[in-house]
Enzyme design. Structure first.
Site, mmCIF file in Angstrom:
data_model
loop_
_atom_site.group_PDB
_atom_site.id
_atom_site.type_symbol
_atom_site.label_atom_id
_atom_site.label_comp_id
_atom_site.label_asym_id
_atom_site.label_seq_id
_atom_site.Cartn_x
_atom_site.Cartn_y
_atom_site.Cartn_z
ATOM 1 N N HIS A 390 -22.320 -17.116 37.144
ATOM 2 C CA HIS A 390 -23.484 -16.317 38.101
ATOM 3 C C HIS A 390 -24.042 -17.292 38.362
ATOM 4 O O HIS A 390 -24.491 -17.450 39.809
ATOM 5 C CB HIS A 390 -24.817 -15.833 37.068
ATOM 6 N N GLU A 391 -24.715 -18.601 37.485
ATOM 7 C CA GLU A 391 -25.391 -19.598 38.871
ATOM 8 C C GLU A 391 -24.723 -20.769 39.363
ATOM 9 O O GLU A 391 -24.873 -21.131 40.629
ATOM 10 C CB GLU A 391 -26.529 -20.745 37.181
ATOM 11 N N HIS A 394 -25.060 -19.189 42.793
ATOM 12 C CA HIS A 394 -26.120 -19.647 43.526
ATOM 13 C C HIS A 394 -25.855 -20.862 44.164
ATOM 14 O O HIS A 394 -25.973 -21.300 45.103
ATOM 15 C CB HIS A 394 -27.271 -19.617 42.333
ATOM 16 N N HIS A 397 -23.733 -21.279 46.953
ATOM 17 C CA HIS A 397 -23.987 -20.673 48.161
ATOM 18 C C HIS A 397 -25.316 -21.770 48.564
ATOM 19 O O HIS A 397 -24.857 -22.045 49.642
ATOM 20 C CB HIS A 397 -25.385 -19.291 47.749
#
Length: 597
Positions: A390-391, A394, A397
């Protein structure tokens, strides 16, 4: 290996901490940049009253302004990361405090800048923006023009700038109280007395021993109960501050103020809530199945996180987790996975818990430096592999955004951020499910994925309802208190969890412990994010090169487009109910599989 003692920061190995040298090689470099802020502020002040005199004057002023904002970001991120790693270190607190004071003072001095740009004749400004030397500022200036109705006078903007430091005191006080000052005690387990903290809480809630879960739950909320009025007062002040700023700027509500800069219609928010509320049946069915599979006479709030599939013990050392991500995310290509995994193994991540460290996990990227990740990784908690993915979503991105855009429009919105993160989680789920022969592990993964969708779609929508209700009460003249907040939250708990759940007297204190509430109208983006990511991951996995490149166009967009537009380019329209309904259908399918266990 279970942690029986939380180590001090200096007991953590260097390789397990983030390497902040991509921001500053030495502490002195940070100090030097901090001293540049007043100097650059004076330089910007020299342009006061002159921004409209010529395109060259405006462009030169923007160059200085851009440099100042970049130093704001870099010095602030460095100080924030130090504090997040160890809030008990007074040196870190001092750095962060000095940064806040310096930046706040500078922002007050340059408060004239934006209103003066917006006062320039729009036709003239549009002509200037056609010049090649304005390319890096064209998108920024266009977005400023859209905000023009809500930008105040120079004097008023200065007042709001001076007030910004005190406006963040509610969140900082909440964080210090709940992460540092409150002692949650210890919980007796088969391994002896283990410390109960914001971070170990999740491990206790997943314990197969119901007595351990119950003891941890009661101890945890007993600590919150002892501070409920203080915490309620902090949150009330935060809500009141949101309402104050919205009214000051002329927005009709705090929600409109929060959504307007991203050009997200308020109907998107309402559509999310109404669609989820209309489709609570699969969630209620899930809790009925949970009660049955756990063999419980009554389902309690501390029973909702324990794995439904017993005897699945999977220890995943950190480096093994990185390799899982490398394989799971391979549909995105070798370039993506090599950049991410190299970063995860070489300085991007602060891996393990230590005393004074912020709980949970986050990614914090900036234009200069690596997109850093804070983890509190536990190798015996499989969910932490998904958290790392998940991180990592980020951070990648952020990586693509910084490498594809000028500083003034590189930063993507939180609305978009939760797409990239939950996209990665879905790919990890698909990979693990398809690459194990262990039927129990498959069942565990299905149950875990169902829980993740509950946490991200249903739970965050419930949170979104709560914070909108809190803001609406204040906006309509109803004072908030611990009792009012608890009543509203309990109503939502009963609605979302359904008839099978029996709550404790302290269960509604959960509404006082959510840190994201101090960043108003943030949590709904998790729910819209997972809805979009489930659609896009399915599109990429089943599609070809075009679908993959559409997704990378989205990652590279940064702040060059508004989020609804960038997601449409990727292949999903979040102004419609379909992505949310499809996400609920995905969850319902998982529940149907669980029913066959």
């Amino acid at each position: 290996m279970k942690i029986t003692k939380i180590p001090a920061r200096n007991e953590i190995e260097k390789k397990d901490k983030w390497d902040l040298s991509s921001l500053y090689l030495t502490e002195n470099d940070w100090e030097m940049d901090l001293t540049l802020i007043p100097d650059l502020t004076k330089e910007i002040l020299s342009y006061k009253g002159r921004l409209s005199e010529s395109p060259d004057t405006l462009r030169n002023a923007l160059d200085t302004y851009c440099r100042l904002l970049m130093i704001f970001e870099t010095t602030g991120n460095y100080a924030f990361l130090l504090t997040a790693g160890d809030a008990e270190d007074s040196t870190n607190q001092d750095k962060y405090g000095r940064y806040i004071m310096t930046a706040t003072a500078a922002e007050a001095e340059i408060s004239f800048f934006v209103p003066e740009i917006q006062a320039i004749d729009e036709k003239l400004l549009s002509e200037w923006c056609q010049r090649p030397d304005f390319n890096d500022y064209k998108i920024y200036l266009s977005k400023l023009s859209r905000l023009k109705p809500y930008i105040l006078s120079e004097k008023e903007e200065r007042i709001l700038s001076l007030e910004s430091e005190s406006g963040s005191a509610f969140q900082k006080s909440f964080s210090m109280l709940t992460n540092v000052d409150i002692n949650y005690g210890k919980v007796r387990t088969e391994a002896g007395l283990l410390p109960l903290t914001q971070t170990t809480w999740s491990s206790f809630m997943e314990s197969p021993d119901r007595n351990v879960r119950k003891a941890a739950y009661n101890k945890f909320y007993k600590a919150f109960d002892q501070h409920k009025n203080t915490i309620a007062t902090l949150y009330t002040a935060s809500v009141q501050h949101d309402v104050f700023e919205a009214k000051s700027r002329g927005y009709k509500s705090a929600r409109e103020m929060a959504l307007f800069p991203d050009k997200v219609p308020e109907s998107v928010y309402d559509n999310l809530v109404s669609t989820v509320r209309e489709n609570l049946a699969p969630l209620h069915k899930y809790y009925a199945l949970r009660k049955e599979l756990l063999g419980l006479k009554d389902l309690r709030h501390y029973d909702v996180y324990v794995p439904l599939v017993k005897d699945v013990k999977k220890v995943t050392p950190y480096n093994e987790a990185v390799e899982i991500l490398r394989k799971a995310l391979s549909p995105l290509g070798e370039d993506y996975t090599s950049i991410l995994c190299d970063g995860l193994q070489n300085g991007w991540v602060d891996r393990y818990e230590n005393k004074g460290k912020r709980s949970g996990a986050f990614s914090s990227g900036s234009y200069i430096g690596n997109p850093y990740i804070l983890m509190n990784y536990k190798e015996d908690v499989l969910r932490d592999v998904f958290t790392l993915a998940h991180e990592g979503g980020h951070s990648m991105h952020s990586w693509y955004s910084t490498h594809s855009n000028a500083f003034m429009h590189y930063d993507y919105t939180i609305f978009e951020a939760e797409v990239a993160s939950t996209f990665n989680e879905q790919l990890v789920f698909e990979y693990l499910l398809n690459n194990t022969e262990d039927e129990n592990l498959k069942k565990y993964l299905i149950c875990s994925r169902a829980s993740d969708i509950i946490a991200t779609l249903y739970r965050q929508t419930m949170f979104a309802e709560f914070e909108h209700k809190a803001h609406s009460l204040v906006e309509n003249g109803t004072p908030l208190s611990a009792d009012v907040l608890r009543k509203e939250y309990r109503n939502l708990l009963e609605t979302y969890f359904g008839p099978e759940m029996i709550f404790e007297k302290t269960s509604d204190l959960e509404g006082l412990r959510i840190p994201h509430f101090y960043n108003a109208y943030y949590v709904y983006k998790y729910a819209t994010g997972i809805s979009a990511s489930l659609a896009l991951s399915n599109r990429v996995l089943k599609g070809g090169e075009k679908e993959k490149q559409d997704y990378f166009t989205f990652l590279r967009s940064g702040g060059s487009r508004y989020p609804i537009e960038s997601l449409k380019i990727a292949g999903v329209d979040m102004t419609e109910s379909k992505p949310i309904k499809d996400a609920i259908d995905t969850f319902a399918n998982l529940v149907n599989q669980i029913e066959k266990f």
